[in-house]
Design a protein around this motif. Structure first.
Motif, PDB file in Angstrom:
ATOM      1  N   ARG A  11       0.821  -1.204   0.000  1.00  0.00           N
ATOM      2  CA  ARG A  11       0.000   0.000   0.000  1.00  0.00           C
ATOM      3  C   ARG A  11       0.862   1.263   0.000  1.00  0.00           C
ATOM      4  NH1 ARG A  11      -4.712   0.331   4.333  1.00  0.00           N
ATOM      5  NH2 ARG A  11      -5.341  -1.439   3.018  1.00  0.00           N
ATOM      6  N   TRP A  12       1.915   1.262   0.804  1.00  0.00           N
ATOM      7  CA  TRP A  12       2.765   2.463   0.860  1.00  0.00           C
ATOM      8  C   TRP A  12       3.508   2.683  -0.444  1.00  0.00           C
ATOM      9  CZ3 TRP A  12       8.004   2.050   0.161  1.00  0.00           C
ATOM     10  CH2 TRP A  12       8.591   0.800   0.341  1.00  0.00           C
ATOM     11  N   HIS A  42       2.144   1.993  -3.404  1.00  0.00           N
ATOM     12  CA  HIS A  42       1.143   2.652  -4.256  1.00  0.00           C
ATOM     13  C   HIS A  42       1.095   4.149  -3.962  1.00  0.00           C
ATOM     14  CE1 HIS A  42      -1.004  -0.606  -6.390  1.00  0.00           C
ATOM     15  NE2 HIS A  42      -0.558  -1.377  -5.393  1.00  0.00           N
ATOM     16  N   TRP A  43       1.107   4.492  -2.664  1.00  0.00           N
ATOM     17  CA  TRP A  43       1.100   5.915  -2.298  1.00  0.00           C
ATOM     18  C   TRP A  43       2.352   6.614  -2.811  1.00  0.00           C
ATOM     19  CZ3 TRP A  43       4.284   9.223   0.284  1.00  0.00           C
ATOM     20  CH2 TRP A  43       3.742  10.447   0.664  1.00  0.00           C
ATOM     21  N   ARG A  98       2.177   7.254  -6.553  1.00  0.00           N
ATOM     22  CA  ARG A  98       1.295   8.367  -6.923  1.00  0.00           C
ATOM     23  C   ARG A  98       1.919   9.723  -6.630  1.00  0.00           C
ATOM     24  NH1 ARG A  98      -2.637   5.134  -4.424  1.00  0.00           N
ATOM     25  NH2 ARG A  98      -2.605   6.514  -2.602  1.00  0.00           N
ATOM     26  N   HIS A  99       2.685   9.812  -5.568  1.00  0.00           N
ATOM     27  CA  HIS A  99       3.203  11.116  -5.134  1.00  0.00           C
ATOM     28  C   HIS A  99       4.707  11.278  -5.365  1.00  0.00           C
ATOM     29  CE1 HIS A  99      -0.484  10.420  -2.720  1.00  0.00           C
ATOM     30  NE2 HIS A  99      -0.678  11.721  -2.905  1.00  0.00           N
ATOM     31  N   SER A 143       9.212   2.906  -5.115  1.00  0.00           N
ATOM     32  CA  SER A 143       7.821   3.050  -5.555  1.00  0.00           C
ATOM     33  C   SER A 143       7.359   1.904  -6.453  1.00  0.00           C
ATOM     34  CB  SER A 143       7.628   4.384  -6.285  1.00  0.00           C
ATOM     35  OG  SER A 143       8.354   4.375  -7.506  1.00  0.00           O
TER      36      SER A 143
END
Length: 452
Positions: free
Chosen positions: A383-384, A386-387, A390-391, A436
């Motif tokens: 999950r981290w 994916h975050w 995105r950023h 990432s």
């Protein structure tokens, strides 16, 4: 129909993602544009935006040249510690050592009549033998010449020792403090620059040291060397007279011009058409590099003019060249750093664009990063991650911005500082890209979209 819902092979995923990105870029480029005659107002606005951006880019170029030159002049002309650090290596330069030895010898011999003192001494010795006196006193010129050679050799040996390093720094510090006081009008009129703009260096400490060494060797006439504040001419620049009137403006300009150049660069990007702002960033980076190339050409021309304007009887051409080149070292270093920085900005903006070459580079880097990360952490992205995917662009931009601010607020960044900052930014960006797992995140997003 049985194939529907099954994940595509990796190569087809990459092709599908590339097509989607290209389609998105084409849509962004068409924003605000309409087919046919009604598009004329938009086209006019497009041209006007580019004209405004071009004007701001020219101002960026001019202001960058002025900012670098003003910052250099303020640091070298008004900051004594900075100036001393620049000229300190000259104390070990053979050309400067030879020039100092010649100048000090000239200062001593012009103030002490060695031949006259020798003639008087020989005449006193031969008073009891009048017939021999003319022959003995005739040796006075020869002895005086040998004494001059002794003074020169003694000075040459002194300037080759570590003790001379301290004397050189003290002399230059005192001379620069006087010059800074003159330029800032803080000397209460005690010292002035003549109309020729002559800058001198006090050699009184060196003469005192030579006198002490000569006395230690038993050279009696050394007692006649007077304690005077003798000076030698470093260089002659009539522009210093005009600089005295402009130094206050220079001090302010050195603080304002860098921010003005950055503001114009940002304005040039903002003024460009929205779909072409990445290209405007490329042009802004190139504007910084072009400014430094023009400044380098100006330095070469100005250096030649300045060397030709220095009278050869004031300082030898070789010593003048070494002195000028040493004083220009900090400016040349800054010019090279800003030139490379501009190219890096342009290259980064290009590689983030929609061109085939940029996409190929990004795809190769993403796949390589995922391969490296897959060796450490295989399987689906967390999950981290994916975050982070995105950023990541925001985080990378923040890293670059922090590095830029550090560079701006660093008083005198050296080449080592710039290289260290650049290397740190590259390493952090690579770490963000690797962690990432962008390729995996994009494939999972495609699968999720097809499954939905």
């Amino acid at each position: 129909m049985s194939e529907i819902g099954k994940p595509l092979p990796s190569a087809e995923y990459e092709e599908l993602l590339a097509l989607r990105r290209e389609n998105a870029e084409l849509k962004r480029e068409r924003v605000g544009a309409e087919p046919g005659p009604p598009a004329r107002p938009g086209a006019t606005s497009h041209v006007l935006r580019w004209v405004a951006s071009a004007i701001l880019l020219v101002l960026t170029c001019v202001l960058t040249m002025a900012a670098v030159a003003a910052a250099y002049l303020r640091s070298e002309v008004l900051d004594t510690d900075r100036y001393v650090a620049t000229v300190a290596p000259l104390s070990s330069d053979p050309v400067i050592q030879a020039e100092i030895a010649d100048q000090v010898t000239e200062q001593i011999t012009s103030r002490v009549d060695i031949e006259g003192l020798t003639r008087q001494a020989l005449a006193a010795v031969t008073e009891a033998t009048p017939r021999v006196a003319p022959y003995v006193t005739g040796l006075a010129p020869v002895i005086a010449e040998q004494a001059t050679t002794l003074i020169h050799d003694t000075t040459a040996r002194l300037v080759a020792t570590e003790q001379f390093d301290d004397l050189w720094i003290q002399a230059n510090r005192r001379a620069h403090q006087r010059l800074a006081a003159l330029l800032t009008r803080e000397n209460d009129g005690a010292v002035t620059i003549d109309q020729a703009g002559t800058v001198t260096l006090s050699v009184a400490p060196i003469i005192e040291r030579v006198k002490s060494v000569l006395l230690e060797k038993g050279v009696g006439f050394a007692r006649n060397i007077p304690a005077v504040n003798a000076e030698i001419v470093l260089f002659q620049a009539p522009a210093l007279v005009r600089a005295q009137r402009a130094v206050s403006a220079l001090n302010t300009a050195a603080e304002v011009l860098p921010w003005a150049a950055l503001a114009c660069a940002a304005g040039a990007v903002a003024a460009a058409p929205r779909s072409r702002r990445r290209r405007a960033v490329i042009y802004a980076g190139l504007a910084f590099s072009v400014a430094m190339a023009l400044l380098a050409i100006g330095l070469a021309i100005g250096r030649g003019y300045l060397l030709n304007s220095i009278p050869p009887d004031a300082i030898s051409p070789g010593a003048a060249q070494v002195l000028i080149d040493t004083l220009l070292v900090p400016l040349r270093t800054t010019v090279r750093m800003v030139f490379v920085l501009g190219l890096v900005i342009a290259l980064a903006a290009f590689l983030s664009g929609p061109s085939g070459a940029a996409r190929a580079v990004r795809r190769g880097f993403t796949n390589g990063a995922d391969f490296v990360n897959g060796r450490i952490s295989s399987g689906p992205a967390k999950r981290w991650q994916h975050w982070l995917a995105r950023h990541r662009r925001i985080l990378e931009a923040a890293v670059v911005a922090v590095a830029a601010l550090i560079l701006i607020f660093w008083s005198y960044p050296t080449a080592a500082v710039v290289v260290t900052l650049a290397a740190s930014v590259v390493v952090i960006v690579i770490v963000i890209e690797v962690l990432s797992r962008q390729a995996v995140v994009e494939r999972e997003a495609v699968v999720a979209g097809e499954g939905g």
